[in-house]
Design a protein around this motif. Structure first.
Motif, PDB file in Angstrom:
ATOM      1  N   PRO A 105       0.799  -1.242   0.000  1.00  0.00           N
ATOM      2  CA  PRO A 105       0.000   0.000   0.000  1.00  0.00           C
ATOM      3  C   PRO A 105       0.824   1.282   0.000  1.00  0.00           C
ATOM      4  CG  PRO A 105      -0.879  -1.595   1.567  1.00  0.00           C
ATOM      5  CD  PRO A 105       0.431  -2.147   1.097  1.00  0.00           C
ATOM      6  N   ASP A 106       2.084   1.211   0.449  1.00  0.00           N
ATOM      7  CA  ASP A 106       2.909   2.414   0.530  1.00  0.00           C
ATOM      8  C   ASP A 106       3.922   2.524  -0.608  1.00  0.00           C
ATOM      9  OD1 ASP A 106       1.652   3.151   2.907  1.00  0.00           O
ATOM     10  OD2 ASP A 106       3.015   1.927   4.099  1.00  0.00           O
ATOM     11  N   HIS A 107       3.712   1.797  -1.697  1.00  0.00           N
ATOM     12  CA  HIS A 107       4.664   1.818  -2.813  1.00  0.00           C
ATOM     13  C   HIS A 107       4.675   3.226  -3.413  1.00  0.00           C
ATOM     14  CE1 HIS A 107       6.768   0.829  -6.501  1.00  0.00           C
ATOM     15  NE2 HIS A 107       7.001  -0.393  -6.033  1.00  0.00           N
ATOM     16  N   PRO A 108       5.740   4.014  -3.223  1.00  0.00           N
ATOM     17  CA  PRO A 108       5.709   5.426  -3.619  1.00  0.00           C
ATOM     18  C   PRO A 108       5.627   5.628  -5.127  1.00  0.00           C
ATOM     19  CG  PRO A 108       7.911   4.797  -2.864  1.00  0.00           C
ATOM     20  CD  PRO A 108       7.005   3.646  -2.569  1.00  0.00           C
ATOM     21  N   ALA A 109       6.359   4.802  -5.890  1.00  0.00           N
ATOM     22  CA  ALA A 109       6.368   5.012  -7.337  1.00  0.00           C
ATOM     23  C   ALA A 109       5.001   4.705  -7.945  1.00  0.00           C
ATOM     24  CB  ALA A 109       7.448   4.151  -7.983  1.00  0.00           C
ATOM     25  N   ALA A 110       4.357   3.624  -7.486  1.00  0.00           N
ATOM     26  CA  ALA A 110       3.027   3.284  -8.005  1.00  0.00           C
ATOM     27  C   ALA A 110       2.019   4.353  -7.617  1.00  0.00           C
ATOM     28  CB  ALA A 110       2.596   1.920  -7.467  1.00  0.00           C
ATOM     29  N   THR A 111       2.117   4.849  -6.386  1.00  0.00           N
ATOM     30  CA  THR A 111       1.224   5.919  -5.944  1.00  0.00           C
ATOM     31  C   THR A 111       1.393   7.159  -6.823  1.00  0.00           C
ATOM     32  OG1 THR A 111       1.358   5.107  -3.666  1.00  0.00           O
ATOM     33  CG2 THR A 111       0.584   7.362  -3.975  1.00  0.00           C
ATOM     34  N   GLY A 112       2.643   7.467  -7.158  1.00  0.00           N
ATOM     35  CA  GLY A 112       2.908   8.634  -7.995  1.00  0.00           C
ATOM     36  C   GLY A 112       2.339   8.489  -9.397  1.00  0.00           C
ATOM     37  N   LEU A 113       2.485   7.295  -9.994  1.00  0.00           N
ATOM     38  CA  LEU A 113       1.963   7.096 -11.351  1.00  0.00           C
ATOM     39  C   LEU A 113       0.435   7.128 -11.365  1.00  0.00           C
ATOM     40  CD1 LEU A 113       4.257   4.392 -12.999  1.00  0.00           C
ATOM     41  CD2 LEU A 113       4.232   6.850 -13.346  1.00  0.00           C
ATOM     42  N   LEU A 114      -0.199   6.552 -10.332  1.00  0.00           N
ATOM     43  CA  LEU A 114      -1.660   6.605 -10.273  1.00  0.00           C
ATOM     44  C   LEU A 114      -2.150   8.039 -10.123  1.00  0.00           C
ATOM     45  CD1 LEU A 114      -2.558   3.486  -8.100  1.00  0.00           C
ATOM     46  CD2 LEU A 114      -3.332   3.954 -10.427  1.00  0.00           C
ATOM     47  N   ALA A 115      -1.441   8.832  -9.314  1.00  0.00           N
ATOM     48  CA  ALA A 115      -1.810  10.243  -9.169  1.00  0.00           C
ATOM     49  C   ALA A 115      -1.671  10.959 -10.508  1.00  0.00           C
ATOM     50  CB  ALA A 115      -0.927  10.905  -8.107  1.00  0.00           C
ATOM     51  N   GLU A 116      -0.619  10.616 -11.252  1.00  0.00           N
ATOM     52  CA  GLU A 116      -0.415  11.225 -12.572  1.00  0.00           C
ATOM     53  C   GLU A 116      -1.546  10.840 -13.522  1.00  0.00           C
ATOM     54  OE1 GLU A 116       2.743  10.667 -16.243  1.00  0.00           O
ATOM     55  OE2 GLU A 116       3.468  10.417 -14.179  1.00  0.00           O
ATOM     56  N   LEU A 117      -1.972   9.569 -13.481  1.00  0.00           N
ATOM     57  CA  LEU A 117      -3.081   9.131 -14.325  1.00  0.00           C
ATOM     58  C   LEU A 117      -4.374   9.835 -13.955  1.00  0.00           C
ATOM     59  CD1 LEU A 117      -2.369   5.302 -14.555  1.00  0.00           C
ATOM     60  CD2 LEU A 117      -2.612   6.854 -16.491  1.00  0.00           C
ATOM     61  N   ASP A 118      -4.620   9.994 -12.660  1.00  0.00           N
ATOM     62  CA  ASP A 118      -5.844  10.656 -12.213  1.00  0.00           C
ATOM     63  C   ASP A 118      -5.865  12.125 -12.642  1.00  0.00           C
ATOM     64  OD1 ASP A 118      -6.754   8.340 -11.097  1.00  0.00           O
ATOM     65  OD2 ASP A 118      -6.024   8.792  -9.074  1.00  0.00           O
ATOM     66  N   GLN A 119      -4.700  12.780 -12.624  1.00  0.00           N
ATOM     67  CA  GLN A 119      -4.630  14.186 -13.058  1.00  0.00           C
ATOM     68  C   GLN A 119      -4.957  14.319 -14.533  1.00  0.00           C
ATOM     69  OE1 GLN A 119      -0.728  15.529 -11.960  1.00  0.00           O
ATOM     70  NE2 GLN A 119      -1.232  15.722  -9.780  1.00  0.00           N
ATOM     71  N   ARG A 120      -4.504  13.338 -15.322  1.00  0.00           N
ATOM     72  CA  ARG A 120      -4.780  13.390 -16.762  1.00  0.00           C
ATOM     73  C   ARG A 120      -6.263  13.226 -17.064  1.00  0.00           C
ATOM     74  NH1 ARG A 120       0.109   9.757 -19.451  1.00  0.00           N
ATOM     75  NH2 ARG A 120       1.848  10.991 -18.638  1.00  0.00           N
ATOM     76  N   ARG A 121      -7.003  12.585 -16.116  1.00  0.00           N
ATOM     77  CA  ARG A 121      -8.437  12.365 -16.348  1.00  0.00           C
ATOM     78  C   ARG A 121      -9.244  13.621 -16.036  1.00  0.00           C
ATOM     79  NH1 ARG A 121     -10.017   6.800 -13.419  1.00  0.00           N
ATOM     80  NH2 ARG A 121     -11.967   7.199 -14.508  1.00  0.00           N
ATOM     81  N   VAL A 122      -8.641  14.551 -15.272  1.00  0.00           N
ATOM     82  CA  VAL A 122      -9.372  15.766 -14.923  1.00  0.00           C
ATOM     83  C   VAL A 122      -9.501  16.643 -16.164  1.00  0.00           C
ATOM     84  CG1 VAL A 122      -9.365  17.837 -13.515  1.00  0.00           C
ATOM     85  CG2 VAL A 122      -8.547  15.668 -12.556  1.00  0.00           C
ATOM     86  N   PRO A 123     -10.742  17.081 -16.566  1.00  0.00           N
ATOM     87  CA  PRO A 123     -10.909  17.897 -17.785  1.00  0.00           C
ATOM     88  C   PRO A 123     -10.315  19.273 -17.606  1.00  0.00           C
ATOM     89  CG  PRO A 123     -12.997  17.672 -16.584  1.00  0.00           C
ATOM     90  CD  PRO A 123     -12.015  16.761 -15.903  1.00  0.00           C
TER      91      PRO A 123
END
Length: 561
Positions: A543-561
């Protein structure tokens, strides 16, 4: 002719030697493992375990003969044989002679034991031999023979705890005092083994080994040591020995947090000895420049936390630290025959043995594994039922995990059958099979390497080292060349390893890392949907994997219009 000086650390579970000519790099020789009967097995009265495992070293100069692995041996003969191996190794180079030899011993070694050790060294062909305590050897190596300071040596190996207070002034050393305690690695091994037996007895089961003192007990001691090391590393662990019981087999799982608390309490019990040692020297803790940690048990996080509470800088050391310190002193004697240290005379009789502190058993869970094909079939059906329920609840990723684990187990069995069909030598031993598995891995045939490793383990399912090597081959194969196209196979191998050892934190971390690498590559290839799914799986494992957390945050930002 090259004159080689030698430093030897005679430990409870191994002998380490460091040797070199003056100014040259040291060569290290370690004598440990099954070829050397460093630990004995003797009957013991009271306690959760009916036997104890004292070191052969502790019997030197005390017992003429001891029982080891079903045979009567002379402790002096075993030590002489080990020293002769070291001497032969040194003299293998033509034109070499041995100069000074320094052997480190515990401060509690009394005069009879020291005399016996010197006689053994002479019998092994070492002519110019001196003894030094483990604490002084540790400080000599710590200071490199030149630094100045007051050092508190906290030593905890297999046999107990030794505390030494040593003042170093540019290559000279004065011992300000020693203290000791019975608490050591053996204490924690006994805690694990005793807790295992207690948990089984509460379920009305007693392993066969409790009815005799043959080879079963030493094997259980080695298993307990392996469990201790993994608990100390932060894992919750299944004891790698199942015990037959009505309705199946019983497995005992230990909780890591319980071990951590018990280890902390055990170490905390030694702190009063530090207070006594400093008071005798009329010093406060602020007079200590560095706490030097020596011995295998000092690597435990629980011990480091307690020692960190002393408020002084602390430094860990390598396994060969004491042997190198003894060698450094041997070089000093080669240039200056007068010892460069001052310490109290050794005791003339054995120190009164401390009572090992009584501790509660570790928290343990007893699990029942089915022992019949019908039970296996019911278990297989329950996995399908569980997966269907997860699908109905919309938890598709969890359902996939359940089914993939079943597929991984089935594929492993198929690979094993294929490997068996290719290997007509069905009578091959476990040792021969694991050697074949290593060769397959080196040749890049990872699938067969894992299959043959399974076969080796099934030949000897109670060999801890074999079990660990089988798991290592799974992990190494999965991470050898991670690519998008190999992800399913890599994950399959890691899941297979986890099936064998469900509480292994290292395998879970590797599953997280392998999923992260796949998610990263999928994102780079533009497959964001699948990348998001795999990265979320990463966080299921860690649950604390920093790199995976960072990439998911990046993906979520791209989904924001």
């Amino acid at each position: 002719m090259a004159v080689i000086h030698v430093g030897i650390d005679l430990g409870s579970t191994s002998l380490r030697a460091a040797y070199s000519a003056y100014g040259d790099a040291a060569t290290i020789v370690t004598l440990a493992g099954a070829d050397w009967p460093w630990l004995l097995c003797e009957r013991a009265a009271g306690g959760a375990i009916p036997v104890s495992f004292p070191s052969l070293k502790s019997r030197l100069g005390i017992a003429a003969r001891v029982e080891s692995r079903g045979a009567s041996v002379v402790p002096a003969d075993v030590v002489a044989r080990a020293l002769n191996v070291v001497r032969t190794e040194i003299l293998r180079e033509p034109g070499t002679s041995i100069g000074h030899t320094v052997i480190s011993v515990p401060a509690q070694f009394f005069t009879t034991q020291r005399s016996a050790l010197l006689a053994v060294a002479a019998d092994a062909g070492f002519a110019d031999v001196s003894l030094i305590t483990d604490s002084v050897a540790a400080v000599i190596q710590q200071t490199a023979g030149v630094h100045t300071g007051t050092y508190l040596v906290y030593g905890m190996g297999y046999g107990g705890c030794e505390l030494g207070l040593v003042r170093a002034v540019r290559g000279t050393y004065r011992v300000l005092g020693y203290e000791g305690a019975a608490t050591g690695g053996a204490t924690l091994d006994a805690l694990v083994l005793g807790s295992w037996l207690t948990a089984l007895r509460r379920h009305g089961v007693v392993p066969d080994e409790t009815y005799h003192t043959g080879a079963g007990w030493p094997q259980l001691q080695r298993l307990a040591e392996q469990v201790k090391l993994r608990l100390a590393a932060g894992e919750s662990v299944l004891f790698p020995r199942a015990v037959p019981a009505p309705g199946g087999e019983l497995h005992v799982q230990f909780d890591q947090s319980s071990f951590h608390r018990q280890a902390q309490a055990t170490v905390t019990g030694t702190l009063d000895r530090i207070t006594t040692l400093l008071a005798r020297a009329e010093l406060g803790m602020d007079a200590v420049d560095l706490v030097t940690l020596v011995g295998g048990s000092t690597g435990m996080p629980a011990l480091r936390e307690v020692v960190g509470g002393l408020g002084r800088p602390a430094a860990g050391t390598d396994d060969d630290h004491i042997a190198r310190g003894a060698l450094r002193h041997a070089h000093q004697l080669g240039r200056r025959p007068t010892p460069a240290y001052d310490e109290p005379l050794p005791a003339t009789e054995p120190r009164k043995t401390d009572q090992v502190p009584q501790v509660s058993p570790l928290a343990a869970t007893v699990l029942t594994a089915p022992g019949h094909l019908a039970d296996v079939e019911r278990t297989r059906r329950s996995i399908f039922d569980s997966a269907r329920q997860l699908i109905s609840a919309g938890r598709l990723d969890a359902a996939r995990d359940e089914l993939r684990e079943l597929i991984a187990e089935a594929q492993g069995m198929l690979d094993e059958l294929d490997a068996a069909a290719q290997e007509p030598g069905g009578a091959a031993s476990a040792t021969e099979l694991i050697a074949t598995a290593r060769k397959c891995f080196q040749d890049g045939d990872h699938r067969n390497a894992i299959a043959v490793a399974h076969m080796a383990w099934r030949k000897d399912p109670h060999d801890v080292d074999l079990f660990e090597e089988m798991l290592d081959l799974h992990c190494a194969a999965a991470m050898a060349n991670p690519a998008m196209t190999s992800f399913e196979t890599d994950e399959h191998w890691l899941r297979c390893a986890l099936h064998h050892d469900p509480t292994n934190a290292r395998i879970r971390n590797l599953l997280a890392e392998r999923n992260y690498l796949q998610g990263r590559d999928l994102l780079r290839s533009g497959n964001r949907t699948e990348a998001r799914r795999v990265l979320r799986a990463t966080l299921n494992w860690a649950p604390d994997h920093p790199a995976a957390t960072g990439l998911l945050a990046e993906l979520d930002q791209r989904r924001v219009p």
